[in-house]
Design an enzyme around this catalytic site. Structure first.
Site, short mmCIF file in Angstrom:
data_model
loop_
_atom_site.label_atom_id
_atom_site.label_comp_id
_atom_site.label_asym_id
_atom_site.label_seq_id
_atom_site.Cartn_x
_atom_site.Cartn_y
_atom_site.Cartn_z
N LYS A 113 0.82 -1.21 0.00
CA LYS A 113 0.00 0.00 0.00
C LYS A 113 0.85 1.26 0.00
O LYS A 113 0.49 2.26 -0.63
CB LYS A 113 -0.97 0.01 1.19
CG LYS A 113 -2.10 -0.98 1.01
CD LYS A 113 -3.32 -0.60 1.81
CE LYS A 113 -4.47 -1.52 1.49
NZ LYS A 113 -5.66 -1.29 2.28
N LYS A 196 -5.14 -9.30 -6.82
CA LYS A 196 -6.44 -9.66 -6.24
C LYS A 196 -7.46 -8.58 -6.56
O LYS A 196 -7.11 -7.42 -6.76
CB LYS A 196 -6.31 -9.89 -4.73
CG LYS A 196 -6.25 -8.65 -3.90
CD LYS A 196 -6.29 -8.98 -2.43
CE LYS A 196 -5.98 -7.75 -1.60
NZ LYS A 196 -7.05 -6.81 -1.37
N LYS A 199 -10.97 -3.09 -3.73
CA LYS A 199 -11.93 -1.98 -3.70
C LYS A 199 -11.41 -0.78 -4.51
O LYS A 199 -12.19 -0.01 -5.02
CB LYS A 199 -12.20 -1.52 -2.27
CG LYS A 199 -12.89 -2.56 -1.43
CD LYS A 199 -13.63 -1.90 -0.28
CE LYS A 199 -13.89 -2.87 0.83
NZ LYS A 199 -12.74 -2.98 1.76
P1 TYM Z 1 -11.13 -5.24 3.65
O1 TYM Z 1 -12.13 -4.17 3.88
O2 TYM Z 1 -10.02 -4.96 2.70
O3 TYM Z 1 -11.85 -6.54 3.15
C1 TYM Z 1 -12.96 -7.13 3.82
C2 TYM Z 1 -12.83 -8.64 3.75
O4 TYM Z 1 -12.82 -9.06 2.38
C3 TYM Z 1 -11.68 -9.89 2.14
N1 TYM Z 1 -11.21 -9.67 0.75
C4 TYM Z 1 -11.11 -10.64 -0.16
N2 TYM Z 1 -11.35 -11.96 -0.09
C5 TYM Z 1 -11.15 -12.68 -1.23
N3 TYM Z 1 -10.71 -12.14 -2.40
C6 TYM Z 1 -10.45 -10.82 -2.50
N4 TYM Z 1 -10.05 -10.29 -3.65
C7 TYM Z 1 -10.65 -10.00 -1.34
N5 TYM Z 1 -10.49 -8.68 -1.09
C8 TYM Z 1 -10.84 -8.50 0.20
C9 TYM Z 1 -10.64 -9.41 3.16
O5 TYM Z 1 -9.65 -10.38 3.39
C10 TYM Z 1 -11.52 -9.14 4.36
O6 TYM Z 1 -11.77 -10.33 5.08
N6 TYM Z 1 -8.16 -4.94 7.65
C11 TYM Z 1 -9.40 -5.48 7.17
C12 TYM Z 1 -10.60 -5.08 7.99
C13 TYM Z 1 -10.48 -5.30 9.46
C14 TYM Z 1 -10.66 -6.55 10.14
C15 TYM Z 1 -10.50 -6.25 11.51
C16 TYM Z 1 -10.91 -7.84 9.70
C17 TYM Z 1 -10.24 -4.36 10.41
N7 TYM Z 1 -10.26 -4.91 11.64
C18 TYM Z 1 -10.60 -7.25 12.48
C19 TYM Z 1 -10.99 -8.84 10.67
C20 TYM Z 1 -10.85 -8.54 12.03
C21 TYM Z 1 -9.64 -5.00 5.74
O7 TYM Z 1 -9.13 -3.98 5.35
O8 TYM Z 1 -10.55 -5.73 5.04
#
Ligand code: TYM
Length: 328
Positions: A113, A196, A199
Site C-alpha cells: 500500500k 487480487k 476496492k
Molecule cells: P477489507 O475491507 O479490505 O476486506 C474485507 C474482507 O474481504 C476480504 N477480501 C477478499 N477476499 C477474497 N478475495 C479478495 N479479492 C478479497 N479482497 C478482500 C478481506 O480479506 C476481508 O476479510 N483490515 C481489514 C478489515 C479489518 C478486520 C478487523 C478484519 C479491520 N479490523 C478485524 C478482521 C478482524 C480490511 O481492510 O478488510
C-alpha cells in the site's frame, strides 16, 4: 453451551465487490447460526489514507446497508461502526506500546500500500494491524473469518495477545484463530488475474461490485481476460480462466466436475455469458434488498444499536487491560 465468538471487519472504502463477498461476507452470513457474531465497519482503518468526509460518511452507511442486504441479521449478529466505540482507538494505543516496530515492518500489505511512498505514508497506515488487533482482542474473539490478504494481520494479533499475556502472566486476551474459505480466499481481478480483486478497482473492469447492474456485470465479464486455449477446465496454471471458474463454482454451488462437464464443448464466450447471467441473478436480491434498506432510513439506527450492544464488552476488556498495566 456458550457459542464461540466470531469477529470480523470491512473497510467502508471504494465499492464492496464479489471478492469481499465470496472471501468474507458470505461466510459471515453462514456462520451466524453457529456462532456469536460481531461485525464491524472499520471506518478508522479507512482514514489511514485520505478520504473525502462526505463520501466517507456515505460509504459507512452503504457498507453497513450492504452487509444487511447480504444477510447479516441484527437479531443474530452485532453490527456497528468502529469509530462509535472509542475503546478501539484506546486499546490500539496501548497495544502500540507492546508491539515491536520489527513486527510491523514485516507486514506485506503495508509494503504494497505504501508502495514507493514509504516516507509519505501515514503512521496510521503502518500501524493499521495494531488497530486491527485491538478490534479483535476487545471482544474475546475465538474465530476471525477473513480473506487471505488479512491472514498475516490476524497472526500479528495473536502474537500481540500472547506477548501481552505472557508479560503480565495472565490470560487477559483470548488467542484468536484465523478462518479462511480456501477456494475463495483470494478472488483475483477480472482483467488482471495476477492482482487480487480490490476496492480500489471500483469503476474499472477488474472488480464486480455488489451494486453493479446486470449490464455492467455482463460488460465486465465479457471483457475479462482469458487465454488462448479455449478449454474450460479448473487448471490453476491458467489463472484467468481458473478465477472465472472459481467465481462460477461459488455462485452456482455446482462441483468442479459438474461445471467442467457443462462446458465441455463450450467456447469462452458461451461460458462468460452464462457466468454473467449467474452473477447477475445472485446479486439481484442483494441489490434489491439494499435499495429497500437504504430507503428505509434504518441504517443509522442499526449502527447505533449495534454500538450500544458492543460497547459494554469493549469497555470491560479495556478496563481489565488498564488495571493490569497500572493505569488509572
Ligand atoms: P477489507 O475491507 O479490505 O476486506 C474485507 C474482507 O474481504 C476480504 N477480501 C477478499 N477476499 C477474497 N478475495 C479478495 N479479492 C478479497 N479482497 C478482500 C478481506 O480479506 C476481508 O476479510 N483490515 C481489514 C478489515 C479489518 C478486520 C478487523 C478484519 C479491520 N479490523 C478485524 C478482521 C478482524 C480490511 O481492510 O478488510
Amino acid at each position: 453451551m456458550n457459542k464461540k465468538r466470531v469477529f470480523s471487519g470491512i473497510q467502508p472504502s471504494g465499492g464492496i465487490h464479489i471478492g469481499n463477498y465470496l472471501g468474507a461476507i458470505k461466510n459471515w452470513v453462514d456462520f451466524q447460526k453457529d456462532y456469536d457474531n460481531i461485525f464491524c465497519v472499520v471506518d478508522l482503518h479507512t482514514i489511514t489514507v485520505r478520504q473525502d468526509p462526505k463520501i466517507l460518511k456515505e460509504k459507512i452507511r452503504e457498507t453497513a446497508g450492504l452487509l444487511l442486504a447480504c444477510g447479516i441479521d441484527v437479531e443474530k449478529s452485532v453490527l456497528f461502526a468502529q469509530s462509535y466505540i472509542s475503546a478501539h482507538s484506546e486499546l490500539a494505543w496501548i497495544l502500540n506500546c507492546f508491539t515491536p516496530m520489527g513486527w510491523l515492518e514485516k507486514m506485506t500489505q503495508f509494503k504494497e500500500k505504501a508502495a514507493g511512498g514509504r516516507e509519505r505514508a501515514s503512521v496510521g497506515l503502518f500501524d493499521y494491524p495494531v488497530l486491527m488487533a485491538a478490534d479483535i482482542l476487545l471482544y474475546d474473539t475465538d474465530v476471525v473469518p477473513v480473506g487471505e490478504d488479512q491472514v498475516q494481520h490476524v497472526e500479528l494479533a495473536r502474537d500481540v495477545a500472547k506477548r501481552f499475556n505472557s508479560l503480565y502472566e495472565k490470560d487477559i486476551f483470548k488467542i484468536p484463530e484465523v478462518k479462511i474459505k480456501k477456494e475463495t480466499a483470494r478472488v483475483m481481478g477480472l482483467s488482471n488475474s495476477e492482482k487480487k480483486m480490490s476496492k480500489s478497482d471500483a469503476g474499472e473492469n477488474n472488480a464486480i461490485n455488489l451494486l453493479d447492474t446486470p449490464d455492467v456485470i455482463s460488460k465486465k465479464i465479457m471483457a475479462a481476460a482469458t487465454d488462448s486455449e479455449n478449454k474450460i477446465l479448473f487448471d490453476i496454471n491458467r489463472p484467468a480462466i481458473y478465477n472465472l471458474l472459481v467465481i462460477y463454482e461459488s455462485f452456482s454451488g455446482l462441483t468442479k466436475g459438474e461445471i467442467e462437464s457443462k462446458f465441455v464443448d463450450g467456447k469462452y464466450a458461451d461460458f462468460k455469458k452464462d457466468l454473467a447471467e449467474l452473477v447477475a441473478e445472485k446479486l439481484k436480491p442483494i441489490r434489491e434488498k439494499y435499495k429497500e434498506i437504504s430507503e428505509s432510513g434504518e441504517i443509522e439506527k442499526v449502527l447505533k444499536q449495534g454500538a450500544d450492544k458492543a460497547r459494554p464488552m469493549a469497555e470491560a476488556k479495556l478496563k481489565e487491560v488498564k488495571e493490569v498495566i497500572g493505569l488509572g
